[in-house]
Design an enzyme around this catalytic site. Structure first.
Site, PDB file in Angstrom:
ATOM      1  N   ARG A   1      12.032 -18.500  14.879  1.00  0.00           N
ATOM      2  CA  ARG A   1      11.647 -17.093  15.116  1.00  0.00           C
ATOM      3  C   ARG A   1      12.768 -16.451  15.923  1.00  0.00           C
ATOM      4  O   ARG A   1      13.209 -17.021  16.924  1.00  0.00           O
ATOM      5  CB  ARG A   1      10.324 -16.957  15.894  1.00  0.00           C
ATOM      6  CG  ARG A   1       9.887 -15.470  16.087  1.00  0.00           C
ATOM      7  CD  ARG A   1       8.386 -15.318  16.299  1.00  0.00           C
ATOM      8  NE  ARG A   1       7.729 -16.290  15.437  1.00  0.00           N
ATOM      9  CZ  ARG A   1       6.794 -17.153  15.828  1.00  0.00           C
ATOM     10  NH1 ARG A   1       6.341 -17.095  17.054  1.00  0.00           N
ATOM     11  NH2 ARG A   1       6.316 -18.047  14.990  1.00  0.00           N
TER      12      ARG A   1
ATOM     13  N   SER B   1      12.684  31.933   5.257  1.00  0.00           N
ATOM     14  CA  SER B   1      13.557  31.722   6.409  1.00  0.00           C
ATOM     15  C   SER B   1      12.973  32.456   7.600  1.00  0.00           C
ATOM     16  O   SER B   1      12.254  33.450   7.436  1.00  0.00           O
ATOM     17  CB  SER B   1      14.952  32.263   6.068  1.00  0.00           C
ATOM     18  OG  SER B   1      15.628  32.687   7.230  1.00  0.00           O
TER      19      SER B   1
ATOM     20  N   ARG C   1       7.445  -5.419  -5.807  1.00  0.00           N
ATOM     21  CA  ARG C   1       6.035  -5.420  -5.399  1.00  0.00           C
ATOM     22  C   ARG C   1       5.307  -6.636  -5.935  1.00  0.00           C
ATOM     23  O   ARG C   1       4.563  -7.294  -5.204  1.00  0.00           O
ATOM     24  CB  ARG C   1       5.356  -4.138  -5.895  1.00  0.00           C
ATOM     25  CG  ARG C   1       3.903  -4.065  -5.486  1.00  0.00           C
ATOM     26  CD  ARG C   1       3.265  -2.742  -5.845  1.00  0.00           C
ATOM     27  NE  ARG C   1       3.396  -2.465  -7.275  1.00  0.00           N
ATOM     28  CZ  ARG C   1       2.801  -1.452  -7.898  1.00  0.00           C
ATOM     29  NH1 ARG C   1       2.056  -0.603  -7.204  1.00  0.00           N
ATOM     30  NH2 ARG C   1       2.961  -1.261  -9.180  1.00  0.00           N
TER      31      ARG C   1
ATOM     32  N   ARG D   1       0.822  -1.213   0.000  1.00  0.00           N
ATOM     33  CA  ARG D   1       0.000   0.000   0.000  1.00  0.00           C
ATOM     34  C   ARG D   1       0.855   1.261   0.000  1.00  0.00           C
ATOM     35  O   ARG D   1       0.525   2.249  -0.642  1.00  0.00           O
ATOM     36  CB  ARG D   1      -0.940  -0.033   1.204  1.00  0.00           C
ATOM     37  CG  ARG D   1      -2.024  -1.096   1.046  1.00  0.00           C
ATOM     38  CD  ARG D   1      -2.762  -1.403   2.338  1.00  0.00           C
ATOM     39  NE  ARG D   1      -3.706  -2.505   2.129  1.00  0.00           N
ATOM     40  CZ  ARG D   1      -4.390  -3.098   3.101  1.00  0.00           C
ATOM     41  NH1 ARG D   1      -4.257  -2.688   4.358  1.00  0.00           N
ATOM     42  NH2 ARG D   1      -5.221  -4.095   2.812  1.00  0.00           N
TER      43      ARG D   1
ATOM     44  N   ASN E   1      15.041  29.612  -0.470  1.00  0.00           N
ATOM     45  CA  ASN E   1      15.676  28.311  -0.400  1.00  0.00           C
ATOM     46  C   ASN E   1      14.959  27.297  -1.292  1.00  0.00           C
ATOM     47  O   ASN E   1      13.730  27.300  -1.358  1.00  0.00           O
ATOM     48  CB  ASN E   1      15.646  27.803   1.040  1.00  0.00           C
ATOM     49  CG  ASN E   1      16.449  28.679   1.973  1.00  0.00           C
ATOM     50  OD1 ASN E   1      17.549  29.078   1.655  1.00  0.00           O
ATOM     51  ND2 ASN E   1      15.880  29.015   3.124  1.00  0.00           N
TER      52      ASN E   1
END
Lengths: 447, 447, 447, 447
Positions: free
Chosen positions: D310, D271, D181, D117, D279
């Site tokens: 595990r 700033s 994925r 997701r 910037n």
């Protein structure tokens, strides 16, 4: 020590020799010699046997490659080294070689010796770099330069103040490393599992003499699987890498073609294809060496969790990482020193760059001047607007400020001109230079 | 502070609250308040304005999420915070909010405050863990247990000596952290580029008062892009993580079903599916928390090379890493303390495990006994052979030794039996326990 | 290639030679030769000149240490190498040495060659380790062993299923590395800034021929400061290190004196002081080598952010890290292969350890059997209580279960006995073994 | 999801929500629902019970903080979640909650869902950034700009070619992530120790249906302690971080006051103290987010060596690191996209900067032109000398070249002038742009 293909770049200075495999072998033999002498001084073995052992501990007499190869049998080079040393000693004294110690005692104590020896050139180069930074700070105490934040010009400072910041970092790193050298580097002696059982009730006594022999600290208890010493050393080296990398990084930025405020004279810097290139090669290499450190620090912290009385892998993983870390940090220090000692500074160009923005660099000062009358935020927003107009129109800030009617009550053109003069807006820059130089003198006297 | 889904495991103890976003907000406001007061004490602004600012610095009055969101505009949460604070103060005092400072001054000094506050529970838990280790060392000063190297039984030691090793590591880590807390954590105040220009010639004076207000060290020069302080803190935290992870690791190994020499009583440890499981959950979580530290140390060393007077990214990358590092190390300490305070020790099982190998654990001692007569290597090889026979035949080592004719001249069966008794071969184990406990008392008195 | 002091432990197998400095020199010369030939095939230089250059590219003719030392002048060993090669070629052909290329083209393409050559033994050893794991999985498909979670016995599985898990990891790692080798390793050729300007309009043509000469992929564009190839390679190597470290770790745990379910036969494993020790030295060294990888992966990801058309430091920092990473992962694979090929498995001890807990390992099964009648949570809590009683009283779980009246309606003593038999509660363990073996056969056929 | 104080900077874009603790809770409940449905489809439990369980899996019905807190008891949030879910389901269906699964099955599969997701916005932002880079490459295919190596101007290239390099990196990273994925993200289902014993002989069937329910891959064998999937994901994310950080870094360099070739329009960039500052805040934040990734990649590789069935700590240590890594890489992609979509390019300034060095940038070209006559090295050295004179005297290179008598036979003033024109020395820059754009179109069509 034969050089490697990348040594010219990544293994700079004397530190290379101090962490070479031969230096490790030497340290391991120094440990065996000290162990024998300590036992003699404790009355456990005859002095002449100890001296026979010590006399045999000459690195040149051993076949480093063979020892390295045979280490595969036991998982440590100490086993084949002890075998070879025992043979070399011969006679009755041979029975006392390595007595009471285990492989890890030799490796760990040798690591401490290697570290102490490597720290010598490393600290010398760090101090040399710091001295060079101090020289720059003193010489350019009041030389105006644009202070840059997020790589944008922000407000004026002095090149001396910039160098003073480098100096403070280098001094902090050196101070911590010196502290680690004297307080953290200690002998390791515990025998098979940390009880010194084979020395009967003389273990602690031998431990003390052994530490004295090698001029390393004596630990309260064996530290075979307490790796805080290794990790403290690694951390201090990582700090030094960062402290060296920071000025080097600034040099590469200041040396950019478009900035051109400094350049390295005489450090090489040619290119294989580009005849006009004058690369700040020392600074570049210092950055490269510094960049290699953090992962090695992480690696030496990651191997701290060691099982029971000797780790099944985490210990072995330390050896090369520690060598590499000492080497890369020492190299970063050596390269930085070289860069700073060869740095040509161009104050005129610094001033020209300061003037590039037509006064905008002093905008903060106008804000400050207006704050009592307008409040800080309204003043900030008003000046921000004038800056925007200056940037979009290309007109000097003095003009766009003068064009704002709200300002006339507070500032006339002359006042604005004064406010926008960088050389009168350097605040405490020079005081900070003096403070850094004072601290540096203190640091140098202490070591 | 609302809890997260993994907090029960990965954010243990009070440290969680001290590094929460709310704690950062509080620290940032504390910095703004101290800054105002420092300027008042330096005579730069009226005291009542400073007090008006300080009075407005109440975290609950600010919308943390909105400030966090608006930080995207400028790249720092200080800009929206200062805007909100200025509004909250109102009136004439509003003009003095944040005066002289830049965003980084606030963030960096807040980071130091957060660190100091987080170190409190962290050091308390480290000390608690060390006290528990000291208790175990004292109680089991002479309890025999198998010393294990490379996860193999190697020679006897005592459980007290093992715990003394844990103690030494924890004390070293705590000592270094305490040193960092007092000497390294310092205010940062430099204004836009480190010159404190907007404070004219009062910069250094304000800096001193500001440090005193916050009870942090006063740096010789601004450290905006000298990140040695952050890196030293990170390094010390990494050492503490390793020092906490090591005993936790040993607990999980000693608690193995097949070893069963210790177990945690009352720390939870149930399983979602396995009703019989009694997991050493505190030790497991301590290991987990400790494992997260080294990469964060590496990350905070990797961001040391910061450009010019403020880095374009490397500075921002520090914030979350520092919080996470404090949190995970504090959690490791809290979990370890819990594990050691709930540790049930089974000396009978320790002794039974020691006897598993039929005397082979004492083989080294036989070597030592034979060395004067045979020399160390021949003795080693002879005993190694007897061990091999014992292992392959399943007979006790005493028998396979007795079957070697060469031995009869040097050792009889009784002598062999005596040599193979683990309780008489503990060397300096108990002396080392005493030394570690002495050092611990000294450490505790010092802090 | 002369061996180092730690090579026996940390540089195992053929990979050591493939990443040695001499191998880099060879690769750099191969690149220069291929470049000359590519230009000849593109008609840019005479074929005989290209062959003269190629003929001069003999590593033995060059002084590696001198080239390494002189690299300090320019920050790369390519500059002195090109100078030496030009001299060696002499005559008219000398004018065409290195034509069109820049230092980085040579270093980066050489890095790809070194990687491809090092991947050969590395993949062979990974495959060997996987084959050994497959052999163990097949041979012990149904051999019961305690499954252990959080280092506690949890429920039965088979040693074959355990080995199948190792196998799946090794196969995944090898598959990804093979993919990287064929798709990601590519030549780099861009000239000074990536335009191949000195080749006029023939740049792309030369690039294609150059890639074909070296049998590396041809990139769409020069990748001088797109370091995704280096980072993908590093990531795949990191995965392989973890995949090799995991089984090695399990071997060290299974070989513990108190567990003793496996041991390495014939891998060495002696100790310098402990004659009885039989350390699983290959597995220990595999763990050590695997542990060194993650930091190097992080290092090679950290140097991805490279400035403009060539980085000022980050590029140089890659060289040693890449060599070290290839070496340590290749060594981990070689050591693991050695460990698994020499693994002696003790099914009887596995069974005995399974029986240590008097049936409690099957507690989950009783829960499952009771769930339809009681619901999962009540069943879980009831069985948890019986386990607690068994643990505190030392009685077998069968008895404490039988003593719970609520159970009688659902389970009699015989049913309880059946439920507590580990050999009938192995679920899909054997099916999973078959699936892993099938996948392995597919993987081996594909490569 | 409530925002944090640093979220505006360090947690950009939609990815923040996808890795929030609530998203993990949702994923865990999705897993429990899918598990119930899979068992129903396999005929192991009644369909209505499965639907009752699925209906109860509403995240809002659970107290996340309480579950997080109670996780401390067992070391995993799954235990309290299952307890709460079982209560919420009630009735007969409650008996089937979590049946057959263990905590790790739920956590690991939830991690895969969270990753999938989170990859959605992440890949969308990477593609958006790549599209923006492609737009810049196309628009500035032939716009001359100084190519810079080691931060020094080196030779001309085009801004399009520079952007094409960014594009190639972003596409490579996206391609690999998409592959991970679809091929690497898989369900984990093994029960207590990986045998699915409580599902009797239906384990493999349930596994298949479970994977189909969640649209994740079905692994050949449970991967509880084979962490190659996690590590491959981490590696691919690290590559993406570097690919995003590189262009962001270049933007900050190109936006320097003294370079001023690009600027961000409309990304904020104010700033707190400097009204004139503009910037490149998006690029700065992209760098910051990218910088956080490598250590997290290293951390997730370092925890691959997990014990038996595990791990005792290494598994738990993954959770937060994986969340943080997804978040920081997703944020880097989002920030980079924002930067590139708002980038204003100044071709005139690019040209002006190119002309700064009076032709020296084309020095390589003169070398090439002279090479046929003089040989490469002599030509290189001659031009290097002329460059040195130009630099020290401030005269244009054309003049210092013309002043060398040896040159007259080969080049006259006009020829020199032509050679020093940057716009006619762009080599294959534009062809490379086309190749990158072609590849990008292919990449975009494929996904």
């Amino acid at each position: 020590v034969a050089g490697g293909l990348f040594d010219g770049v990544l293994a700079r200075g004397r530190v290379r020799e101090e962490v070479a495999d031969r230096a490790w072998l030497t340290a391991m033999l120094d440990v065996e010699a000290a162990l024998a002498r300590a036992q003699a001084r404790a009355g456990l073995i005859p002095t002449e046997d100890a001296e026979a052992i010590a006399a045999a501990c000459r690195p040149d007499a051993f076949d480093l490659a063979a020892i390295g190869r045979d280490a595969a049998q036991s998982g440590t080079p100490v086993v084949p080294l002890v075998r070879a040393l025992t043979e070399a000693v011969g006679g009755a004294a041979a029975a006392h070689v390595h007595a009471g110690a285990t492989s890890q005692d030799v490796m760990d104590t040798a690591a401490m010796l290697v570290a102490r020896r490597a720290l010598e050139p490393l600290l010398e180069d760090l101090a040399g770099a710091a001295d060079a930074a101090a020289g720059l700070a003193a010489a350019h105490r009041g030389t105006p330069i644009a202070g840059r934040t997020l790589l944008q010009q922000a407000a004026p400072t002095t090149f001396g103040a910039k160098a003073a910041g480098w100096l403070a970092g280098l001094d902090a790193a050196a101070s911590r490393l010196a502290q680690v050298r004297s307080a953290v580097l200690a002998v390791q002696l515990g025998g098979a599992v940390g009880t010194l059982a084979s020395l009967q009730d003389r273990g602690v006594e031998v431990l003390g003499v052994f530490a004295a022999e090698l001029a390393l600290a004596e630990p309260a208890v064996p530290w075979h699987t307490d790796r805080t010493r290794i990790a403290e050393l690694a951390g201090a080296l990582g700090v030094a890498a960062g402290a060296a990398g920071k000025p080097a990084r600034d040099v590469t930025l200041l040396a950019q073609t478009e900035v051109a405020e400094v350049r390295e004279e005489g450090t090489g810097g040619g290119s294989s294809t580009l005849p006009q290139k004058r690369n700040p090669v020392a600074a570049v290499c210092a950055v490269a060496c510094a960049l290699r450190a953090p992962a090695l620090v992480g690696a030496l912290h990651a191997t701290m969790v060691q099982e029971h009385e000797r780790a099944a892998g985490a210990w072995h993983a330390e050896w090369r990482s520690l060598s590499d870390l000492l080497s890369t940090v020492g190299s970063a220090a050596a390269w930085l020193r070289e860069s700073l000692e060869h740095l040509e500074v161009d104050p005129a160009r610094m001033r020209a760059n300061l003037d590039l923005t037509g006064g905008m660099l002093l905008a903060e000062r106008v804000t400050t001047a207006l704050t009592p009358a307008l409040g800080r935020l309204p003043a900030h927003e008003l000046v921000e607007r004038a800056c925007g107009e200056a940037q979009s129109s290309g007109r000097p800030l003095a003009d766009t400020l003068a064009a704002i009617p709200d300002l006339h009550a507070h500032l006339d053109a002359e006042a604005i001109g004064g406010l926008l003069d960088p050389t009168s807006y350097l605040g405490s820059a020079e005081v900070f230079v003096d403070r850094a130089l004072d601290a540096h003198r203190g640091e140098r006297n202490a070591t």
